[in-house]
Design an enzyme around this catalytic site. Structure first.
Site, mmCIF file in Angstrom:
data_model
loop_
_atom_site.group_PDB
_atom_site.id
_atom_site.type_symbol
_atom_site.label_atom_id
_atom_site.label_comp_id
_atom_site.label_asym_id
_atom_site.label_seq_id
_atom_site.Cartn_x
_atom_site.Cartn_y
_atom_site.Cartn_z
ATOM 1 N N GLY A 195 -3.243 11.995 5.019
ATOM 2 C CA GLY A 195 -2.108 11.121 4.735
ATOM 3 C C GLY A 195 -0.787 11.843 4.851
ATOM 4 N N ASP A 199 0.529 2.803 3.752
ATOM 5 C CA ASP A 199 -0.308 3.934 3.353
ATOM 6 C C ASP A 199 0.563 5.196 3.253
ATOM 7 O OD1 ASP A 199 -2.543 5.326 2.575
ATOM 8 O OD2 ASP A 199 -3.330 5.585 4.603
ATOM 9 N N HIS A 216 1.461 4.917 -1.932
ATOM 10 C CA HIS A 216 1.006 5.891 -2.929
ATOM 11 C C HIS A 216 2.240 6.484 -3.612
ATOM 12 C CE1 HIS A 216 -3.238 5.742 -1.784
ATOM 13 N NE2 HIS A 216 -2.783 5.549 -0.563
ATOM 14 N N HIS A 218 -6.834 -0.016 6.377
ATOM 15 C CA HIS A 218 -6.911 1.029 7.422
ATOM 16 C C HIS A 218 -7.666 0.578 8.670
ATOM 17 C CE1 HIS A 218 -5.650 3.644 4.228
ATOM 18 N NE2 HIS A 218 -6.822 3.685 3.633
ATOM 19 N N LYS A 261 -8.098 -2.487 -5.814
ATOM 20 C CA LYS A 261 -8.395 -1.550 -4.728
ATOM 21 C C LYS A 261 -9.652 -0.750 -5.046
ATOM 22 C CE LYS A 261 -8.078 1.836 -1.613
ATOM 23 N NZ LYS A 261 -7.043 2.794 -1.306
ATOM 24 N N HIS A 313 0.838 -1.210 0.000
ATOM 25 C CA HIS A 313 0.000 0.000 0.000
ATOM 26 C C HIS A 313 0.872 1.260 0.000
ATOM 27 C CE1 HIS A 313 -3.858 1.892 2.010
ATOM 28 N NE2 HIS A 313 -3.290 2.746 1.182
HETATM 29 ZN ZN LIG Z 1 -3.926 4.704 0.996
#
Ligand SMILES: [Zn+2]
Length: 461
Positions: free
Chosen positions: A342, A320, A65, A248, A147, A63
């Site tokens: 984030g 994340d 980004h 999450h 996802k 995960h």
């Molecule tokens: Zn994420």
């Protein structure tokens, strides 16, 4: 005997059966010998002395980004995977909220081609599973999972640009059915938008759009917007048989539902993010405001997460990793709803977890399972990845459990140049990251080059 690329000598090595004192030899990117004997290869292109260190299978982040294409002012495939290498991660799997979002086979292929040129560590990408007709083709193109953000498609361009959010239960159910046929995991960001609309409105009516209000809204009624969504997707899982991967996870209610489903032998797996364990306290909401949000995670929720790690309800840690610029974050002091959630994670999370091991919060064996072994198994790349054994890729993260450091913005590789853990003292750090027998990080300095990463597809069988 053929020429060895790499020998790691004198370390304590993690294996699925336990820690052993062993040397490791690698050739053609694979582990070819493991042990200590006279017959062990004597020389190699690179010899590393790992005396007093622990050798772990490279971490797998399911995960990350990566932000490219579309948001390269925040991060790109090179800076994200530099952070990965610095943090002990040897396989980094990207997320679909890029621009254009990866809802089609063509776009997925484009991201993979870009990653081949720019990634420093091994990679794949989780495409969006919101277009049922595209799902079989995406599976055929080599993705490891799908996802879906369970949010209403607002048409906003970030973070949930058109095409990747799906809140309508009928449409969502169709995607569950389609992904189930592929046999791949379906990653869902659980969220109940209808409830959120009511909750948010109450803060806004009072004129309160502060980070504290935002933090509370997402956690109101002990996390009701998460728990109702998790109840729904677990019911969809039961109906379709899909391999459900809950993202999450941070509420005791959600954990309890997942625990029960897993107890019934259903293919349900649970992700927890480092921010939930190490960042989301109220103290940090007050002090760091937008720089710590994401989400507030109250103390009794954090305790439930550690318990879930201990009893096996929590399967894996996904970072994340979600960088945003300071300018984007600073808006949040006045209006947190205008600031994206984030923050950077991938470079620091192993250090935070090693510190937790030193504090007795979890064992090193458990840490390996949730950061490497379990992700490899759930995402279908075991035993190529996620273990140290003859025949597996020589992906190794060598850690020094005694090394003390202070995390700083200055040493961060992320393009945005800041980390929410700035100033945090840690004990335990990765000192080498090795991808398929090649050193990509030594002593915190990334030496791997763009193009060094390989596209990793599911292992047959
Ligand atoms: Zn994420």
């Amino acid at each position: 005997m053929e020429k060895m690329e790499l020998i790691v000598k004198g370390g304590t090595v993690w294996t699925p059966g336990g820690f052993i004192e062993a040397d490791i030899a690698a050739a053609r990117g694979k582990v070819v010998a493991l042990g200590r004997s006279e017959a062990f290869p004597a020389s190699a292109d690179t010899v590393i002395d790992a005396k007093g260190k622990v050798v772990l299978p490279g971490l797998i982040d399911t995960h990350t980004h990566h932000r490219e294409p579309g948001f390269t002012h925040k991060e790109d495939l090179t800076t994200a995977t530099q952070g990965a290498a610095a943090g002990g991660v040897t396989l980094s799997i990207g997320m679909p909220n890029v621009d254009p979002p990866t809802t089609t086979v063509e776009r997925y292929r484009d991201v993979i081609e870009l990653s081949r040129k720019k990634a420093i560590v091994d990679f794949n990408h989780n495409p969006s599973g919101t277009v049922p007709e595209q799902i079989p083709g995406l599976a055929g193109a080599g993705c490891l999972a799908f996802k879906i953000f369970m949010v209403r498609d607002t048409g906003r361009d970030y973070p949930h640009m058109p095409g990747i959010g799906l809140h309508n239960h009928g449409a969502l159910f169709r995607c569950f059915e389609e992904v189930a046929k592929t046999g791949l995991p379906l990653m869902i960001h659980p969220h109940d938008q209808d409830l959120m609309d009511v909750i948010e409105q109450r803060y806004w009516e009072r004129g309160d759009r502060s980070p504290q209000a935002y933090a509370r809204a997402y956690r109101d009624f002990d996390g009701i917007i998460w728990d109702t969504a998790i109840a729904t997707i677990l019911r969809f899982q039961k109906a379709t048989g899909v391999k459900l991967h809950i993202l999450h996870t941070s509420t005791p209610g959600g954990l309890e539902m997942a625990r029960r489903a897993k107890g019934e032998g259903r293919p349900v797996s649970v992700e927890v993010n480092p921010w939930a364990l190490f960042l989301g306290s109220w103290e940090n909401v007050e002090k760091l405001g937008p720089y710590c949000l994401g989400f507030w995670v109250p103390e009794h929720h954090v305790e439930a997460l550690w318990q879930g790690i201990e009893d096996g309800t929590v399967d894996l840690i996904g970072t994340d990793h979600a960088p945003h610029t300071k300018e984007e974050k600073d808006i949040g002091w006045k209006d947190m709803w205008k600031s994206p959630g984030g923050e950077p994670q991938i470079q620091d999370y192993l250090k935070l977890f090693l510190t937790a091991v030193n504090e007795g919060k979890l064992t090193l064996d458990k840490l390996v399972r949730i950061t490497s072994y379990n992700p490899a198994r759930i995402f279908g790349v075991y035993p190529r990845k996620g273990t140290i054994q003859v025949g597996s890729d020589a992906d190794l993260t060598i850690v020094d459990m005694k090394r003390e450091e202070t995390i700083t913005n200055e040493t961060t590789y992320t393009r945005v140049g800041w980390t929410p853990y700035h100033g945090r003292k840690v004990k335990g750090a990765p000192v080498y990251t090795i991808v398929r027998g090649k050193v990509v990080m030594q002593d915190g300095k990334v030496v791997g080059k763009p193009g060094g990463g390989e596209f990793i597809t599911p292992v047959a069988g």
